[in-house]
Design a protein around this motif. Structure first.
Motif, short mmCIF file in Angstrom:
data_model
loop_
_atom_site.label_atom_id
_atom_site.label_comp_id
_atom_site.label_asym_id
_atom_site.label_seq_id
_atom_site.Cartn_x
_atom_site.Cartn_y
_atom_site.Cartn_z
N LEU A 125 11.87 -3.39 7.21
CA LEU A 125 11.83 -2.24 6.31
C LEU A 125 13.22 -1.91 5.77
O LEU A 125 13.34 -1.46 4.62
CB LEU A 125 11.24 -1.03 7.04
N ASP A 126 14.25 -2.13 6.58
CA ASP A 126 15.61 -1.86 6.12
C ASP A 126 15.99 -2.72 4.92
O ASP A 126 16.86 -2.33 4.12
CB ASP A 126 16.61 -2.11 7.25
N GLU A 127 15.36 -3.88 4.77
CA GLU A 127 15.70 -4.81 3.69
C GLU A 127 14.64 -4.86 2.59
O GLU A 127 14.86 -5.49 1.56
CB GLU A 127 15.90 -6.21 4.26
N ALA A 128 13.50 -4.21 2.79
CA ALA A 128 12.39 -4.31 1.84
C ALA A 128 12.65 -3.49 0.57
O ALA A 128 13.23 -2.40 0.64
CB ALA A 128 11.09 -3.87 2.49
N ASP A 129 12.18 -4.02 -0.56
CA ASP A 129 12.22 -3.28 -1.82
C ASP A 129 10.89 -2.64 -2.16
O ASP A 129 10.83 -1.63 -2.86
CB ASP A 129 12.61 -4.22 -2.97
N VAL A 209 9.68 -8.34 -0.75
CA VAL A 209 8.35 -7.76 -0.51
C VAL A 209 8.05 -7.72 0.99
O VAL A 209 8.30 -8.70 1.71
CB VAL A 209 7.26 -8.58 -1.23
N LEU A 210 7.51 -6.60 1.44
CA LEU A 210 6.97 -6.51 2.79
C LEU A 210 5.45 -6.48 2.67
O LEU A 210 4.88 -5.53 2.13
CB LEU A 210 7.47 -5.25 3.51
N LEU A 211 4.80 -7.53 3.16
CA LEU A 211 3.36 -7.66 3.11
C LEU A 211 2.77 -7.07 4.38
O LEU A 211 3.17 -7.44 5.49
CB LEU A 211 2.99 -9.14 2.99
N VAL A 212 1.81 -6.15 4.24
CA VAL A 212 1.25 -5.43 5.39
C VAL A 212 -0.21 -5.81 5.60
O VAL A 212 -1.00 -5.86 4.65
CB VAL A 212 1.37 -3.90 5.18
N ALA A 234 8.53 -13.15 -6.40
CA ALA A 234 9.11 -12.37 -5.31
C ALA A 234 10.34 -13.09 -4.75
O ALA A 234 10.32 -14.30 -4.54
CB ALA A 234 8.08 -12.17 -4.20
N ALA A 235 11.40 -12.35 -4.51
CA ALA A 235 12.63 -12.95 -3.99
C ALA A 235 12.44 -13.43 -2.55
O ALA A 235 12.98 -14.47 -2.16
CB ALA A 235 13.77 -11.94 -4.05
N SER A 236 11.67 -12.68 -1.77
CA SER A 236 11.36 -13.05 -0.39
C SER A 236 10.14 -12.25 0.04
O SER A 236 9.81 -11.23 -0.56
CB SER A 236 12.55 -12.78 0.55
N VAL A 237 9.48 -12.73 1.10
CA VAL A 237 8.32 -12.03 1.64
C VAL A 237 8.42 -12.00 3.16
O VAL A 237 8.56 -13.05 3.81
CB VAL A 237 6.99 -12.71 1.24
#
Length: 250
Positions: A125-129, A209-212, A234-237
């Motif tokens: 979460l600290d790195e998520a956009d 992206v943080l996928l939940v 997406a830059a990262s997931v």
């Protein structure tokens, strides 16, 4: 002055509510002292995932190999997402909590589960956009009336002040339930199941992206959704779930 008079009435209202509807354990229904909590028995039955674990797949290690260590599974078969975090191992008690949320409309479980997920995934979460939930197919959503991943993701996003792209990802394939399927069947079942919505690209492109989701088993669903997000730029997931299986065979 209005607040001064209102506060005692709110307190009386809470007392009256507790008398009429005493708080019960979210896991088994026995009485507890605070709403939205677990009784000692249910708490001790949950197997919380604590370090040391694989930094990629969140698989617990039996000894501490050092920070940032990656498991043999993650090296042999790297997932398309960067990292996974989960709260608990998917055993009988965790399964009952997840099933109650999904199939028994126990939306009262969302605050507790989401809070635990936010704690377990704080480094992600600290790195998520932006936070994106794994979507349900429209027919399954119509039958169930809500998407448990979206409810969890919305709560986590609100708590952390992050954008929540509820409809960025769409499930275009009406997949069968993954329960009881072998690994290869699960992968085939969700292959090509996801795509970005017409408006989803703007929310995803160039973002971390943080996928939940609620549960991680073989990773077939998370991997298929990740590939769709990365195709959209997406830059990262990273992936955050409430539970993950300890190991999957088949």
């Amino acid at each position: 002055m209005i607040e001064t008079f209102a506060t005692p009435f709110r307190s009386l209202g809470r007392i009256a509510s507790d008398l009429l509807f005493p708080p019960i354990c979210t896991g088994c229904g026995v009485g507890v002292s605070q709403p939205g909590g677990l009784c000692p028995s249910c708490w001790t039955e949950l197997r919380f995932i604590e370090r040391p674990f694989c930094d990629v797949l969140c698989t617990p290690f039996s000894f501490d190999p050092g920070d940032g260590t990656v498991s043999a599974d993650a090296i042999a078969d790297p997932p398309p997402f960067e990292r996974l975090r989960a709260v608990v191992l998917y055993d009988d008690r965790a399964r009952r909590l997840v099933s109650a949320l999904k199939y028994s409309d126990r939306l009262d479980l969302v605050p507790l589960m989401a809070a635990w997920m936010a704690r377990a995934g704080r480094d992600l979460l600290d790195e998520a956009d932006v936070i994106v939930p794994v979507p349900l197919h429209r027919m399954r959503l119509w039958r169930r009336q809500f998407n448990q991943a979206a409810e969890l993701g919305r709560r986590i996003a609100a708590a952390r002040g992050l954008p929540f792209a509820a409809s960025a990802l769409v499930r275009v394939k009406a997949t069968r339930s993954q329960v009881g399927l072998r690994r290869s069947q699960r992968q085939s079942n969700v292959r090509g199941a996801f795509r970005l919505s017409p408006a989803g690209g703007a929310a995803i492109a160039g973002r971390r992206v943080l996928l939940v989701d609620d549960v991680f088993t073989t990773g077939a669903t998370a991997s298929s959704a990740t590939k769709a997000l990365k195709r959209a730029g997406a830059a990262s997931v990273d992936v955050l779930t409430f539970a993950r299986v300890a190991a999957f065979e088949g």
